[in-house]
Design an enzyme around this catalytic site. Structure first.
Site, mmCIF file in Angstrom:
data_model
loop_
_atom_site.group_PDB
_atom_site.id
_atom_site.type_symbol
_atom_site.label_atom_id
_atom_site.label_comp_id
_atom_site.label_asym_id
_atom_site.label_seq_id
_atom_site.Cartn_x
_atom_site.Cartn_y
_atom_site.Cartn_z
ATOM 1 N N ASP A 194 -21.042 -82.526 18.752
ATOM 2 C CA ASP A 194 -19.917 -81.823 18.145
ATOM 3 C C ASP A 194 -18.630 -82.614 18.341
ATOM 4 O OD1 ASP A 194 -18.684 -79.771 16.786
ATOM 5 O OD2 ASP A 194 -19.175 -78.209 18.238
ATOM 6 N N HIS A 204 -23.374 -77.892 6.631
ATOM 7 C CA HIS A 204 -22.257 -77.365 7.421
ATOM 8 C C HIS A 204 -21.054 -78.308 7.460
ATOM 9 C CE1 HIS A 204 -19.973 -75.518 10.602
ATOM 10 N NE2 HIS A 204 -20.180 -76.546 11.416
#
Length: 496
Positions: free
Chosen positions: A225, A362
């Protein structure tokens, strides 16, 4: 080290109304290692030395900007202490004393470790919190005054899943405490209790931690991330390939690029969107196995390979951080760990075709790049999130059912909530027709899209017309909109 989630319901801070000065809050040993961590694959933080040698007209006053706004997802451990103000006068008196030695600037967080505290502390307020303190100026943001609970249905949230105390506007503020050891989090939380005493009530505390070992920097589904953060002019001294460059006013109120008129004291603040996301990891893994993609352009896949491939196409990246736009058929860990390469793409080669990257992936839904026709600064924000909860147990993986709470304490900073977090969620993530003008309707973001109808297309590159019905794996459990003022504004306006 296992992660922890602490929930303290209406636990009153114990202390007298005579506030203790910052100097009496305990001796501090010197730090020898950096407070923050540059996880592999993420663009590293600038150094204070780099700022000193590259100062110019656009340089920001880093000593006056609260550090969490700019540093992004570099924290090993963090605690969010949500509170209610009981006595505004006593709170302000304590705040004036507390701020100089404890509220941590961006400059401090990139300084030499010996100049850094054992833990950083930042402070933000909800609109009801500012009102309780007598700060009634309009900050010029459409969503901030009513709070996130009033906005939750617009975000697509199921309000029956929201937990107290987020169901309302009782939270007046939040202290953010970040460090590399739980004992330091405890120590600094105790300092807050000592300093503010009965002037506040702690209504909830949530703690998160980077995942252990090689999983550090990855969220609970397993994906690296914090890769595609924008570069803010006046903050970053190095721009990495593919990184968006935005004027400071996209993140900081009152700066160049901020489209809204603010009160003068709001300069160098930022709006903080906080979200408590629960992640259904066993269910996600079971779904990708059950719907494993059997083959790609490189050949047939085993069930486990097909599951990993499906997960990568849902996210738009492999778990290593390698983007599928650059590694469309197999993971490339060296690519994922290299910030010079892992963000250097713009979807321009897949504007009408999903062979490499689904339109609804995403990372494409939340950062559309060339799908917007070129660089658009308006909708960028800085994410500063951290995982919470224990690692997924073998029993959970075997059953495919979550039994322990885990997820992400999500934070995003922007100068306009409606341009950053809120726009991304409503106009992009939840919008089955976005990106627009595609030959096949993209469908909803399969990871964080909030909608009763969760249908996504393009996940199978060899059958792009196939539609996947995707269960909800990320569940919003609450949240709030906060304003994080500059350090000088804390004493000159908030505590005045």
């Amino acid at each position: 080290m296992r992660l922890s989630l602490f929930v303290v319901s209406v636990a009153v801070f114990i202390g007298s109304s005579t506030h203790v000065s910052a100097a009496k809050l305990g001796a501090r040993q010197s730090r020898t290692t950096p407070l923050l961590t540059n996880f592999p694959g993420q663009a590293p933080l600038p150094s204070l030395e780099q700022h000193s040698t590259q100062r110019g007209a656009n340089t920001l006053p880093l000593d006056n900007i609260q550090g969490d706004i700019l540093v992004g997802m570099k924290k090993q451990k963090e605690r969010f202490v949500f509170f209610h103000v009981n006595d505004a006068t006593s709170f302000k008196t304590a705040l004036k004393t507390y701020v100089p030695d404890h509220i941590t600037s961006a400059q401090t967080l990139i300084s030499d470790p010996s100049e850094q505290p054992l833990a950083f502390v930042n402070l933000a307020f909800s609109n009801t919190g500012l009102q309780a303190l007598g700060v009634t100026d309009s900050l010029g943001d459409a969503q901030f005054p009513n709070g996130q609970f009033a906005d939750a249905s617009n975000l697509g949230d199921d309000l029956s899943q929201w937990v107290a105390p987020f169901t309302g506007t009782a939270i007046h503020g939040v202290f953010l405490i970040g460090s590399d050891q739980d004992s330091f989090l405890d120590q600094f939380e105790n300092d807050i209790s000592t300093a503010f005493g009965a002037s506040i009530t702690e209504v909830q505390a949530l703690s998160g931690s980077a995942r252990p070992g090689d999983l550090a920097g990855h969220e609970h589904f397993g994906f690296l991330d914090g890769i595609s953060q924008p570069a803010v002019t006046g903050w970053e001294t190095t721009v990495f390939p593919g990184q968006a460059v935005v004027p400071p006013g996209i993140i900081l109120t009152g700066r160049d690029g901020d489209p809204t008129t603010r009160p003068s004291w709001a300069l160098d603040g930022s709006f903080m969107a906080f979200r408590h996301f629960q992640q259904k990891v066993p269910e996600f893994n079971a779904y990708t196995l059950a719907n494993a993609i059997p083959a790609n352009s490189a050949g047939n896949l085993t069930q486990q390979e097909g599951a990993e491939f499906l997960g990568a196409r849902m996210f738009g990246r492999w778990k290593s951080g390698a983007p599928i736009d650059l590694a469309p058929t197999a993971d490339d860990p060296a690519l994922g760990a290299d910030p010079q390469r892992n963000n250097n793409f713009d979807f321009s080669d897949t504007l009408t075709d999903e062979t490499k990257c689904p339109f609804a992936a995403h990372i494409r839904k939340t950062n559309p790049r060339q799908d917007l026709g070129g660089p658009v600064n308006t909708f960028h924000a800085i994410r500063s999130s951290i995982p919470y909860g224990p690692e997924t147990s073998d029993a959970e993986l075997a059953s495919g059912v979550t039994s322990q709470d885990r997820g992400l304490l999500f934070v995003e900073y922007q100068s306009v909530i409606g341009n950053g977090f809120r726009f991304q969620q409503i106009n992009w993530v939840n919008n089955a027709g976005f990106p627009f003008s595609k030959p096949i309707a993209p469908g909803i973001d399969p990871i964080i899209g909030q909608s009763p109808t969760r249908s996504t297309g393009g996940l199978d590159p060899l059958d792009q017309t196939k539609t996947f019905s995707v269960p909800l794996f990320v569940i919003p459990k609450g949240g709030e909109y906060f304003f994080m003022p500059s350090i000088s504004a804390l004493t000159s306006t908030i505590a005045a």
